[in-house]
Motif scaffolding. Structure first.
Motif, PDB file in Angstrom:
ATOM      1  N   GLU A  54       0.962  -1.122   0.014  1.00 54.25           N
ATOM      2  CA  GLU A  54       0.086   0.106  -0.168  1.00 54.25           C
ATOM      3  C   GLU A  54       0.951   1.349  -0.053  1.00 54.25           C
ATOM      4  O   GLU A  54       0.543   2.419  -0.824  1.00 54.25           O
ATOM      5  CB  GLU A  54      -1.038   0.235   0.773  1.00 54.25           C
ATOM      6  CG  GLU A  54      -1.577   0.487   1.087  1.00 54.25           C
ATOM      7  CD  GLU A  54      -2.704   0.971   2.085  1.00 54.25           C
ATOM      8  OE1 GLU A  54      -2.945   2.573   2.381  1.00 54.25           O
ATOM      9  OE2 GLU A  54      -2.750   0.317   3.932  1.00 54.25           O
ATOM     10  N   GLU A  55       1.975   1.318   0.985  1.00 55.13           N
ATOM     11  CA  GLU A  55       2.842   2.349   0.894  1.00 55.13           C
ATOM     12  C   GLU A  55       3.299   3.034  -0.692  1.00 55.13           C
ATOM     13  O   GLU A  55       3.284   3.722  -1.251  1.00 55.13           O
ATOM     14  CB  GLU A  55       3.830   2.095   1.203  1.00 55.13           C
ATOM     15  CG  GLU A  55       5.025   3.547   1.358  1.00 55.13           C
ATOM     16  CD  GLU A  55       6.027   3.281   2.442  1.00 55.13           C
ATOM     17  OE1 GLU A  55       7.294   3.676   2.592  1.00 55.13           O
ATOM     18  OE2 GLU A  55       5.845   2.412   3.850  1.00 55.13           O
ATOM     19  N   GLU A  56       4.146   1.546  -1.329  1.00 55.23           N
ATOM     20  CA  GLU A  56       4.479   1.917  -2.151  1.00 55.23           C
ATOM     21  C   GLU A  56       3.425   2.725  -3.411  1.00 55.23           C
ATOM     22  O   GLU A  56       3.526   3.085  -4.707  1.00 55.23           O
ATOM     23  CB  GLU A  56       4.978   0.838  -3.305  1.00 55.23           C
ATOM     24  CG  GLU A  56       5.618   0.538  -4.024  1.00 55.23           C
ATOM     25  CD  GLU A  56       7.040   1.604  -4.300  1.00 55.23           C
ATOM     26  OE1 GLU A  56       7.689   1.747  -5.657  1.00 55.23           O
ATOM     27  OE2 GLU A  56       7.770   1.761  -3.488  1.00 55.23           O
ATOM     28  N   TYR A  57       2.182   1.388  -3.120  1.00 56.68           N
ATOM     29  CA  TYR A  57       1.124   2.450  -4.693  1.00 56.68           C
ATOM     30  C   TYR A  57       0.797   3.522  -4.420  1.00 56.68           C
ATOM     31  O   TYR A  57       0.705   4.232  -4.982  1.00 56.68           O
ATOM     32  CB  TYR A  57      -0.090   1.238  -4.044  1.00 56.68           C
ATOM     33  CG  TYR A  57      -1.803   2.403  -4.675  1.00 56.68           C
ATOM     34  CD1 TYR A  57      -1.579   1.277  -6.177  1.00 56.68           C
ATOM     35  CD2 TYR A  57      -2.212   2.709  -4.110  1.00 56.68           C
ATOM     36  CE1 TYR A  57      -2.530   2.269  -6.471  1.00 56.68           C
ATOM     37  CE2 TYR A  57      -3.292   2.933  -4.585  1.00 56.68           C
ATOM     38  CZ  TYR A  57      -3.360   2.879  -6.393  1.00 56.68           C
ATOM     39  OH  TYR A  57      -4.945   3.487  -6.515  1.00 56.68           O
ATOM     40  N   GLU A  58       0.499   4.082  -2.890  1.00 54.09           N
ATOM     41  CA  GLU A  58       0.337   5.414  -2.726  1.00 54.09           C
ATOM     42  C   GLU A  58       1.691   6.545  -2.790  1.00 54.09           C
ATOM     43  O   GLU A  58       1.248   7.368  -3.883  1.00 54.09           O
ATOM     44  CB  GLU A  58       0.589   5.591  -0.917  1.00 54.09           C
ATOM     45  CG  GLU A  58      -0.829   5.478  -0.111  1.00 54.09           C
ATOM     46  CD  GLU A  58      -2.546   5.862  -1.240  1.00 54.09           C
ATOM     47  OE1 GLU A  58      -2.169   6.914  -1.474  1.00 54.09           O
ATOM     48  OE2 GLU A  58      -3.517   4.851  -1.436  1.00 54.09           O
ATOM     49  N   ARG A  59       2.793   6.088  -3.103  1.00 60.20           N
ATOM     50  CA  ARG A  59       3.165   6.886  -3.331  1.00 60.20           C
ATOM     51  C   ARG A  59       3.426   7.293  -4.993  1.00 60.20           C
ATOM     52  O   ARG A  59       3.667   8.169  -5.477  1.00 60.20           O
ATOM     53  CB  ARG A  59       5.046   6.380  -2.658  1.00 60.20           C
ATOM     54  CG  ARG A  59       5.815   6.880  -3.567  1.00 60.20           C
ATOM     55  CD  ARG A  59       7.092   6.181  -2.887  1.00 60.20           C
ATOM     56  NE  ARG A  59       8.006   5.560  -3.248  1.00 60.20           N
ATOM     57  CZ  ARG A  59       8.591   4.628  -4.245  1.00 60.20           C
ATOM     58  NH1 ARG A  59       8.982   6.454  -5.021  1.00 60.20           N
ATOM     59  NH2 ARG A  59       8.653   3.371  -4.560  1.00 60.20           N
ATOM     60  N   ARG A  60       3.658   5.912  -5.711  1.00 61.95           N
ATOM     61  CA  ARG A  60       3.828   6.167  -6.834  1.00 61.95           C
ATOM     62  C   ARG A  60       2.506   6.814  -7.771  1.00 61.95           C
ATOM     63  O   ARG A  60       2.525   7.240  -8.387  1.00 61.95           O
ATOM     64  CB  ARG A  60       3.988   4.475  -7.695  1.00 61.95           C
ATOM     65  CG  ARG A  60       4.992   3.587  -7.514  1.00 61.95           C
ATOM     66  CD  ARG A  60       5.157   2.398  -8.013  1.00 61.95           C
ATOM     67  NE  ARG A  60       6.694   2.104  -7.667  1.00 61.95           N
ATOM     68  CZ  ARG A  60       7.478   1.676  -8.485  1.00 61.95           C
ATOM     69  NH1 ARG A  60       6.545   1.181  -9.624  1.00 61.95           N
ATOM     70  NH2 ARG A  60       8.262   0.765  -8.166  1.00 61.95           N
ATOM     71  N   THR A  62       0.616   9.565  -5.979  1.00 60.66           N
ATOM     72  CA  THR A  62       0.374  10.222  -5.463  1.00 60.66           C
ATOM     73  C   THR A  62       1.925  11.515  -6.805  1.00 60.66           C
ATOM     74  O   THR A  62       1.251  11.986  -7.186  1.00 60.66           O
ATOM     75  CB  THR A  62       1.895  10.686  -3.951  1.00 60.66           C
ATOM     76  OG1 THR A  62       0.408  10.354  -3.651  1.00 60.66           O
ATOM     77  CG2 THR A  62       2.066  12.700  -4.125  1.00 60.66           C
ATOM     78  N   ALA A  63       3.399   9.877  -7.687  1.00 61.75           N
ATOM     79  CA  ALA A  63       3.632  10.649  -8.632  1.00 61.75           C
ATOM     80  C   ALA A  63       2.972  10.674  -9.860  1.00 61.75           C
ATOM     81  O   ALA A  63       3.372  12.097 -10.428  1.00 61.75           O
ATOM     82  CB  ALA A  63       4.889  10.461  -8.508  1.00 61.75           C
ATOM     83  N   ARG A  73       9.011  12.243 -15.512  1.00 61.77           N
ATOM     84  CA  ARG A  73       9.970  12.443 -14.540  1.00 61.77           C
ATOM     85  C   ARG A  73      11.321  13.009 -15.315  1.00 61.77           C
ATOM     86  O   ARG A  73      11.217  13.346 -16.539  1.00 61.77           O
ATOM     87  CB  ARG A  73      10.945  11.863 -13.898  1.00 61.77           C
ATOM     88  CG  ARG A  73       9.481  10.758 -13.159  1.00 61.77           C
ATOM     89  CD  ARG A  73      10.938   9.800 -11.709  1.00 61.77           C
ATOM     90  NE  ARG A  73      10.118   9.480 -11.558  1.00 61.77           N
ATOM     91  CZ  ARG A  73      11.060   8.383  -9.814  1.00 61.77           C
ATOM     92  NH1 ARG A  73      11.876   8.572  -9.750  1.00 61.77           N
ATOM     93  NH2 ARG A  73      10.463   8.235  -9.032  1.00 61.77           N
TER      94      ARG A  73
END
Length: 79
Positions: A54-60, A62-63, A73
């Motif tokens: 979930e943390e990786e999902y939210e971080r990506r 957001t990016a 990028r």
């Protein structure tokens, strides 16, 4: 003689009907391919399969939202 004309008309109508049915089965133009999934859809599918947490999902996610669709990028030479 009249039987022959009726038979000819019946065969002609049947041939036209079969021709129209066969034409309707094939779409006109080039074949349509399904659209490629968006980056957000791919990310959600990876999360659903358990490939990312979930943390990786939210971080990506957001990016993705910060950079917008298709922007990516900045490269090393970009200011």
């Amino acid at each position: 003689m009249s039987f022959g004309i009726v038979l000819l008309v019946a065969l002609t109508v049947t041939a036209i009907a079969l021709l129209l049915r066969s034409v309707d089965r094939f779409p006109a133009g080039p074949p349509q391919h399904p659209a490629a999934p968006s980056a957000g859809q791919v990310l959600a599918e990876r999360f659903a399969r358990g490939e990312i947490d979930e943390e990786e999902y939210e971080r990506r996610l957001t990016a993705l939202r910060a950079h917008g669709p298709g922007q990516g990028r900045p490269g090393p030479g970009d200011g």
